[in-house]
Design an enzyme around this catalytic site. Structure first.
Site, PDB file in Angstrom:
ATOM      1  N   ARG A 170      25.092   8.450 -86.387  1.00  0.00           N
ATOM      2  CA  ARG A 170      26.219   9.039 -85.968  1.00  0.00           C
ATOM      3  C   ARG A 170      27.404   8.873 -86.762  1.00  0.00           C
ATOM      4  NH1 ARG A 170      25.899   7.727 -79.596  1.00  0.00           N
ATOM      5  NH2 ARG A 170      23.812   7.387 -79.929  1.00  0.00           N
TER       6      ARG A 170
ATOM      7  N   ASN B 190      15.959   3.898 -65.609  1.00  0.00           N
ATOM      8  CA  ASN B 190      16.616   4.378 -66.608  1.00  0.00           C
ATOM      9  C   ASN B 190      15.706   5.625 -66.823  1.00  0.00           C
ATOM     10  OD1 ASN B 190      17.944   5.543 -68.660  1.00  0.00           O
ATOM     11  ND2 ASN B 190      18.278   3.266 -69.757  1.00  0.00           N
TER      12      ASN B 190
ATOM     13  N   GLU C 151      22.388  -4.355 -68.882  1.00  0.00           N
ATOM     14  CA  GLU C 151      22.680  -3.212 -68.128  1.00  0.00           C
ATOM     15  C   GLU C 151      21.856  -3.068 -66.759  1.00  0.00           C
ATOM     16  OE1 GLU C 151      22.562  -1.363 -71.909  1.00  0.00           O
ATOM     17  OE2 GLU C 151      23.870   0.197 -71.197  1.00  0.00           O
TER      18      GLU C 151
END
Ligand code: ADP
Length: 395
Positions: A236, A7, A382
């Protein structure tokens, strides 16, 4: 067989080295502050943590040192043991519907799509180029965050705006966290021995998205054109009325980019509580019978309300749900968060066992036997999903 999951961020590179025979992580780690003063790496292996400050002027340096350390620390005998490298890639637009072998075309597309993920796609390319330089003969696979959501139908992914915005500029819902949602769907389907499940997957971390999944395929998801949409998050806002943007531009003398920056970095839990973006701090402050306490409560209630709303929406969309899964930082660890969301869903017959709900970071059923819907905590992985896709494609 050994595979590395990568990643790559703009100044960091995370890796996990898997033994694909037992699907276990052999070693993992992080290279930080690449190209910045004070760069370092951390490698975890055999229960030990090795940390060293070392100059890393670019991603190629990081990859060279990573591979060198894997051999000198005796984690692998030689680089020939590495059979494949899987890269987490963020934005594949609507071209990439599944993982694929990385070719020059993929790299060119990542660059071409950079306006859709300005922080991530260029960084992903740096990671790919570094491995190509250092391990030119090892196959590489790209696993896109957006790919899982490509099964959404038009009525889910289109926005009610001029159709030409979609045709000419690619304005549509893409969705993110796809690799995590796919992992959750696969894990719970395997656990229950059924492929025909209606699943509501709640990946709630610092960023968060809720996905409706039917028969293993994404039907709808809460993030949109960018990861700013959907539920309220750590910093957010999630969904807001777009007219707020022009109104605040006028009121505070900001330009559009500056307002979007506030919606990305200073909103959500942080903005509403004025305390922290971390749910642990919010929950701790909620116990106070003072102003801090009421600030924390309003942020907690709004947060859990937005998550409830998406679950309820997807419950209807799917025509009921067999399983609701919680994953990522809050989903896996926050008892009060899960409790409140599930209480909000009680009119649907969702009931959780308060003892079982104390679980942190472990796979566990938390619903009661008389709950209408199964509720599970499923730790996401993941990196493993990336390694599994890589194995499949290099074979
Ligand atoms: P990211 O989206 O950056 O990958 P994570 O999935 O790691 O984030 O989630 C990080 C967030 O999870 C933290 O900001 C915090 O709000 C929340 N979190 C982590 N551990 C706990 C915990 N024990 N209790 C409550 N919230 C937690």
């Amino acid at each position: 067989m050994k595979i590395i999951s990568i990643n790559a961020g703009s100044s960091s590179l995370k890796f996990s080295l898997f033994n694909m025979d037992d699907k276990k992580v052999i070693a993992s780690g992080l290279f930080e502050r690449i190209g910045i003063d004070g760069s370092s790496y951390t490698i975890k292996y055999n229960g030990e943590k090795i940390k060293e400050e070392i100059e890393l002027s670019n991603h190629t340096d990081a990859v060279k040192i990573l591979l060198d350390k894997l051999v000198t620390l005796n984690i692998i005998k030689s680089l020939d043991e590495i059979d494949g490298v899987g890269h987490r890639l963020v934005h594949g637009k609507d071209k990439y519907k599944e993982s694929c072998l990385i070719t020059d075309e993929v790299v060119n597309d990542l660059i071409a799509f950079k306006d859709f993920a300005p922080l991530h796609n260029p960084a992903n390319v740096l990671g790919i180029q570094a491995f190509k330089e250092v391990l030119p003969n090892v196959p590489m696979v790209g696993v896109f965050d957006t790919a899982f959501h490509q099964t959404m139908e038009e009525e889910a992914y289109l926005y009610p705006v001029p159709y030409s915005w979609y045709k000419e500029h690619g304005v549509r819902k893409y969705g993110f966290h796809g690799t995590s949602h796919r992992y959750i769907a696969k894990t719970i389907s395997e656990h229950l021995g059924r492929d025909d499940l209606k699943i509501i997957s709640c990946h709630v971390g610092n960023g968060g998205s809720i996905t409706a999944i039917k028969d293993g395929k994404c039907v709808d998801t809460s993030m949109g054109f960018t990861p700013l949409a959907g539920i309220m998050m750590g910093t957010r806002s999630g969904d807001v009325d777009p007219s707020i943007i022009t109104y605040i531009m006028e009121q505070e003398g900001l330009n559009a980019k500056e307002v979007i920056d506030v919606l990305n970095k200073k909103s959500g839990l942080l903005g509403l509580s004025e305390i922290s973006s971390d749910m642990r701090d919010i929950v701790a402050a909620m116990g106070n019978d003072d102003e801090q306490g009421s600030k924390a409560k309003r942020a907690f209630l709004k947060y859990t309300r937005t998550v409830t709303n998406y679950i309820a929406q997807y419950y209807v969309l799917l025509g009921g749900a067999d399983v609701i899964c919680f994953t990522a930082g809050l989903g896996e660890n926050s008892e009060p968060f899960r409790k409140k969301v599930c209480e909000n869903l009680s009119c649907l017959g969702v009931k959780i066992d308060n003892d079982a709900n104390k679980v942190m970071g472990e796979f566990k059923k938390i619903s009661t036997d008389d709950s209408s819907t199964l509720v599970y905590v499923v730790p996401t992985d993941e990196e493993l999903m990336i390694a599994l896709d890589t194995l499949k494609l290099i074979n």
